[in-house]
Design a protein around this motif. Structure first.
Motif, short mmCIF file in Angstrom:
data_model
loop_
_atom_site.label_atom_id
_atom_site.label_comp_id
_atom_site.label_asym_id
_atom_site.label_seq_id
_atom_site.Cartn_x
_atom_site.Cartn_y
_atom_site.Cartn_z
N VAL A 180 5.79 -9.05 -7.67
CA VAL A 180 4.51 -8.19 -8.06
C VAL A 180 4.87 -6.96 -8.46
CG1 VAL A 180 3.28 -9.65 -6.40
CG2 VAL A 180 4.06 -7.63 -5.68
N THR A 181 4.00 -6.55 -9.28
CA THR A 181 3.92 -4.97 -9.62
C THR A 181 2.63 -4.38 -9.23
OG1 THR A 181 5.07 -5.57 -12.06
CG2 THR A 181 4.16 -3.81 -11.87
N VAL A 182 2.72 -3.35 -8.48
CA VAL A 182 1.52 -2.57 -8.09
C VAL A 182 1.12 -1.73 -9.28
CG1 VAL A 182 0.77 -0.60 -6.68
CG2 VAL A 182 2.35 -2.28 -5.73
N GLY A 211 -5.72 4.39 0.63
CA GLY A 211 -5.10 3.09 1.32
C GLY A 211 -6.23 2.13 1.33
N SER A 212 -7.58 2.14 0.57
CA SER A 212 -8.53 1.23 0.81
C SER A 212 -8.27 -0.16 -0.03
CB SER A 212 -9.87 1.68 0.36
OG SER A 212 -9.69 2.31 -0.89
N GLY A 213 -7.33 -0.06 -0.92
CA GLY A 213 -6.88 -1.34 -1.67
C GLY A 213 -5.99 -1.14 -2.87
N LEU A 214 -5.70 -1.95 -3.72
CA LEU A 214 -4.80 -1.84 -4.70
C LEU A 214 -4.89 -3.16 -5.60
CD1 LEU A 214 -1.46 -3.38 -4.27
CD2 LEU A 214 -2.28 -2.28 -2.10
N VAL A 215 -4.42 -2.79 -6.93
CA VAL A 215 -4.38 -3.83 -7.83
C VAL A 215 -2.69 -4.08 -8.03
CG1 VAL A 215 -4.93 -4.52 -10.25
CG2 VAL A 215 -6.62 -2.90 -9.01
N ILE A 216 -2.66 -5.51 -8.16
CA ILE A 216 -1.37 -5.96 -8.25
C ILE A 216 -1.33 -6.82 -9.38
CG2 ILE A 216 -0.44 -5.52 -6.05
CD1 ILE A 216 -0.84 -8.66 -5.61
N TYR A 217 -0.16 -6.83 -10.17
CA TYR A 217 0.01 -7.97 -11.24
C TYR A 217 1.08 -8.94 -10.52
CZ TYR A 217 1.13 -9.60 -15.98
OH TYR A 217 1.53 -10.61 -16.98
N LEU A 218 0.49 -10.26 -10.87
CA LEU A 218 1.16 -11.53 -10.37
C LEU A 218 0.91 -12.63 -11.02
CD1 LEU A 218 2.62 -12.74 -7.72
CD2 LEU A 218 0.19 -13.21 -6.97
N ALA A 219 1.91 -13.19 -11.56
CA ALA A 219 2.21 -14.64 -12.28
C ALA A 219 1.19 -14.50 -13.62
CB ALA A 219 1.73 -15.63 -11.33
N LEU A 271 0.77 -1.18 0.05
CA LEU A 271 0.00 0.10 -0.06
C LEU A 271 0.86 1.31 -0.11
CD1 LEU A 271 -2.87 -1.00 2.53
CD2 LEU A 271 -3.01 -0.43 0.07
N GLU A 272 1.92 1.24 0.60
CA GLU A 272 2.79 2.40 0.60
C GLU A 272 3.85 2.25 -0.74
OE1 GLU A 272 3.34 2.06 5.32
OE2 GLU A 272 4.97 1.06 4.23
N GLY A 273 3.66 1.51 -1.63
CA GLY A 273 4.61 1.44 -2.91
C GLY A 273 4.17 2.37 -3.52
N THR A 274 4.84 2.59 -4.75
CA THR A 274 4.54 3.33 -5.94
C THR A 274 4.00 2.46 -7.06
OG1 THR A 274 6.41 4.66 -5.46
CG2 THR A 274 5.83 4.96 -7.37
N THR A 275 3.12 3.15 -7.75
CA THR A 275 2.51 2.42 -8.88
C THR A 275 3.56 2.02 -10.20
OG1 THR A 275 1.53 4.52 -9.76
CG2 THR A 275 0.21 3.12 -8.37
N GLN A 276 3.37 1.09 -10.65
CA GLN A 276 4.05 0.64 -11.89
C GLN A 276 5.40 0.46 -11.27
OE1 GLN A 276 2.68 0.02 -14.73
NE2 GLN A 276 0.78 0.86 -13.70
#
Length: 67
Positions: free
Chosen positions: A39-41, A48-56, A5-10
């Motif tokens: 994973v990629t954010v 901070g209610s959620g995020l979409v990640i790219y995984l596998a 959640l604290e990470g930067t997108t892309q």
């Protein structure tokens, strides 16, 4: 240690810890979210209610346990 959640997108991150109850961490492991995986954010809600990640090869929407 920062959270996704604290990470930067892309940006890419390596999972170092997965927290939650047993059922949650087991399900996340079944989806491929395990320690050592990259994973990629893709998108993060500013609140901070959620995020979409790219995984596998798939996108996964996740919400914090306490959010």
């Amino acid at each position: 240690m920062a959270t996704l959640l604290e990470g930067t997108t892309q940006q890419k991150y390596i999972i170092t810890k997965v927290t939650g109850d047993h059922a949650l961490t087991t399900r996340l492991a079944e989806l491929g979210l395990r320690i050592g995986k990259m994973v990629t954010v893709i998108n993060s809600a500013k609140s901070g209610s959620g995020l979409v990640i790219y995984l596998a090869g798939q996108r996964l929407a996740v919400k914090p346990v306490n959010g």
